[in-house]
Scaffold this motif. Structure first.
Motif, short mmCIF file in Angstrom:
data_model
loop_
_atom_site.label_atom_id
_atom_site.label_comp_id
_atom_site.label_asym_id
_atom_site.label_seq_id
_atom_site.Cartn_x
_atom_site.Cartn_y
_atom_site.Cartn_z
N ASP A 40 45.81 36.75 46.05
CA ASP A 40 44.48 36.48 45.52
C ASP A 40 43.55 35.81 46.52
O ASP A 40 42.37 35.64 46.27
CB ASP A 40 44.56 35.66 44.23
N THR A 41 44.08 35.46 47.69
CA THR A 41 43.24 34.86 48.72
C THR A 41 43.08 35.77 49.95
O THR A 41 42.45 35.37 50.92
CB THR A 41 43.84 33.51 49.19
N MET A 42 43.62 36.97 49.87
CA MET A 42 43.59 37.91 51.00
C MET A 42 42.58 39.03 50.72
O MET A 42 42.48 39.52 49.60
CB MET A 42 44.97 38.53 51.22
N ALA A 43 41.88 39.44 51.77
CA ALA A 43 40.90 40.53 51.63
C ALA A 43 41.57 41.82 51.16
O ALA A 43 41.01 42.55 50.34
CB ALA A 43 40.18 40.75 52.96
N GLU A 44 42.77 42.10 51.66
CA GLU A 44 43.47 43.34 51.29
C GLU A 44 44.51 43.10 50.18
O GLU A 44 45.37 43.95 49.93
CB GLU A 44 44.14 43.97 52.51
N GLY A 45 44.39 41.98 49.50
CA GLY A 45 45.36 41.61 48.47
C GLY A 45 45.48 42.62 47.34
O GLY A 45 46.58 42.90 46.86
N GLN A 46 44.37 43.18 46.88
CA GLN A 46 44.41 44.16 45.79
C GLN A 46 45.19 45.41 46.19
O GLN A 46 45.99 45.92 45.42
CB GLN A 46 42.97 44.53 45.38
N GLN A 47 45.00 45.88 47.41
CA GLN A 47 45.72 47.06 47.88
C GLN A 47 47.21 46.77 48.01
O GLN A 47 48.04 47.63 47.67
CB GLN A 47 45.16 47.54 49.23
N ILE A 48 47.56 45.59 48.48
CA ILE A 48 48.97 45.21 48.58
C ILE A 48 49.59 45.11 47.20
O ILE A 48 50.71 45.58 46.97
CB ILE A 48 49.12 43.89 49.36
N GLU A 49 48.86 44.54 46.25
CA GLU A 49 49.36 44.44 44.88
C GLU A 49 49.62 45.82 44.28
O GLU A 49 50.64 46.05 43.63
CB GLU A 49 48.37 43.66 44.03
N GLU A 50 48.72 46.75 44.52
CA GLU A 50 48.90 48.13 44.03
C GLU A 50 50.14 48.77 44.66
O GLU A 50 50.90 49.47 43.98
CB GLU A 50 47.66 48.96 44.30
N ALA A 51 50.36 48.53 45.94
CA ALA A 51 51.55 49.08 46.61
C ALA A 51 52.83 48.46 46.05
O ALA A 51 53.83 49.16 45.88
CB ALA A 51 51.45 48.84 48.11
N LEU A 52 52.79 47.18 45.73
CA LEU A 52 53.97 46.54 45.12
C LEU A 52 54.27 47.16 43.76
O LEU A 52 55.44 47.39 43.42
CB LEU A 52 53.74 45.03 44.98
N LEU A 53 53.24 47.44 42.99
CA LEU A 53 53.44 48.09 41.69
C LEU A 53 54.04 49.48 41.88
O LEU A 53 54.93 49.89 41.13
CB LEU A 53 52.12 48.17 40.93
N GLN A 54 53.60 50.22 42.89
CA GLN A 54 54.15 51.54 43.17
C GLN A 54 55.61 51.47 43.58
O GLN A 54 56.38 52.40 43.35
CB GLN A 54 53.34 52.25 44.25
N MET A 55 56.00 50.33 44.19
CA MET A 55 57.40 50.14 44.60
C MET A 55 58.29 49.78 43.42
O MET A 55 59.50 49.73 43.55
CB MET A 55 57.50 49.02 45.64
N GLY A 56 57.67 49.50 42.27
CA GLY A 56 58.44 49.18 41.09
C GLY A 56 58.50 47.71 40.74
O GLY A 56 59.24 47.32 39.84
N CYS A 57 57.75 46.90 41.42
CA CYS A 57 57.72 45.48 41.11
C CYS A 57 56.78 45.26 39.94
O CYS A 57 55.57 45.40 40.06
CB CYS A 57 57.28 44.67 42.32
N ARG A 58 57.34 44.94 38.79
CA ARG A 58 56.57 44.72 37.57
C ARG A 58 56.97 43.40 36.96
O ARG A 58 58.12 43.25 36.60
CB ARG A 58 56.82 45.83 36.55
N PRO A 59 56.10 42.43 36.84
CA PRO A 59 54.74 42.42 37.36
C PRO A 59 54.75 42.39 38.88
O PRO A 59 55.80 42.19 39.49
CB PRO A 59 54.15 41.13 36.78
N SER A 60 53.58 42.54 39.46
CA SER A 60 53.49 42.70 40.91
C SER A 60 53.91 41.46 41.70
O SER A 60 54.36 41.57 42.83
CB SER A 60 52.07 43.09 41.30
N VAL A 61 53.75 40.29 41.13
CA VAL A 61 54.12 39.05 41.81
C VAL A 61 54.92 38.16 40.86
O VAL A 61 54.73 38.24 39.66
CB VAL A 61 52.89 38.27 42.34
N PRO A 62 55.83 37.37 41.35
CA PRO A 62 56.24 37.29 42.74
C PRO A 62 57.09 38.49 43.14
O PRO A 62 57.78 39.08 42.30
CB PRO A 62 57.07 36.00 42.79
N ALA A 63 57.01 38.84 44.39
CA ALA A 63 57.84 39.92 44.96
C ALA A 63 58.54 39.33 46.17
O ALA A 63 57.90 38.90 47.12
CB ALA A 63 56.98 41.11 45.35
#
Length: 88
Positions: free
Chosen positions: A44-67
């Motif tokens: 939530d403090t990173m410029a590319e944080g939303q894109q990283i969160e989406e990639a974590l969801l695609q990897m199967g991490c539900r919820p996206s954090v913590p990973a």
């Protein structure tokens, strides 16, 4: 996905987190209590944080954090980490 791969390749223990997430804080504290010094990326403090969160969801991490990644391998989120802790 390539961004995540490069970020976890740099350090032995990496946690993707959000600064406002109490489970993220708990998992990070637990890992630190085992003597590890994790690299924590607050999405939530990173410029590319939303894109990283989406990639974590695609990897199967539900919820996206913590990973949690250890040795460049995705271990899991809070449920998996707490389960491993309970089982020692």
């Amino acid at each position: 996905m390539d961004t995540i791969t490069s970020m976890v390749a740099e350090k032995p223990v990496v946690i993707f987190s959000k600064s406002t997430c109490c489970l993220c804080h708990s998992v990070t504290s637990l890992i630190r209590n085992f003597g590890a010094n994790p690299t924590v990326h607050e999405l939530d403090t990173m410029a590319e944080g939303q894109q990283i969160e989406e990639a974590l969801l695609q990897m199967g991490c539900r919820p996206s954090v913590p990973a949690v990644f250890i040795g460049q391998q995705f271990i899991g989120g809070s449920k998996k980490i707490m389960s491993l802790h309970v089982r020692n």
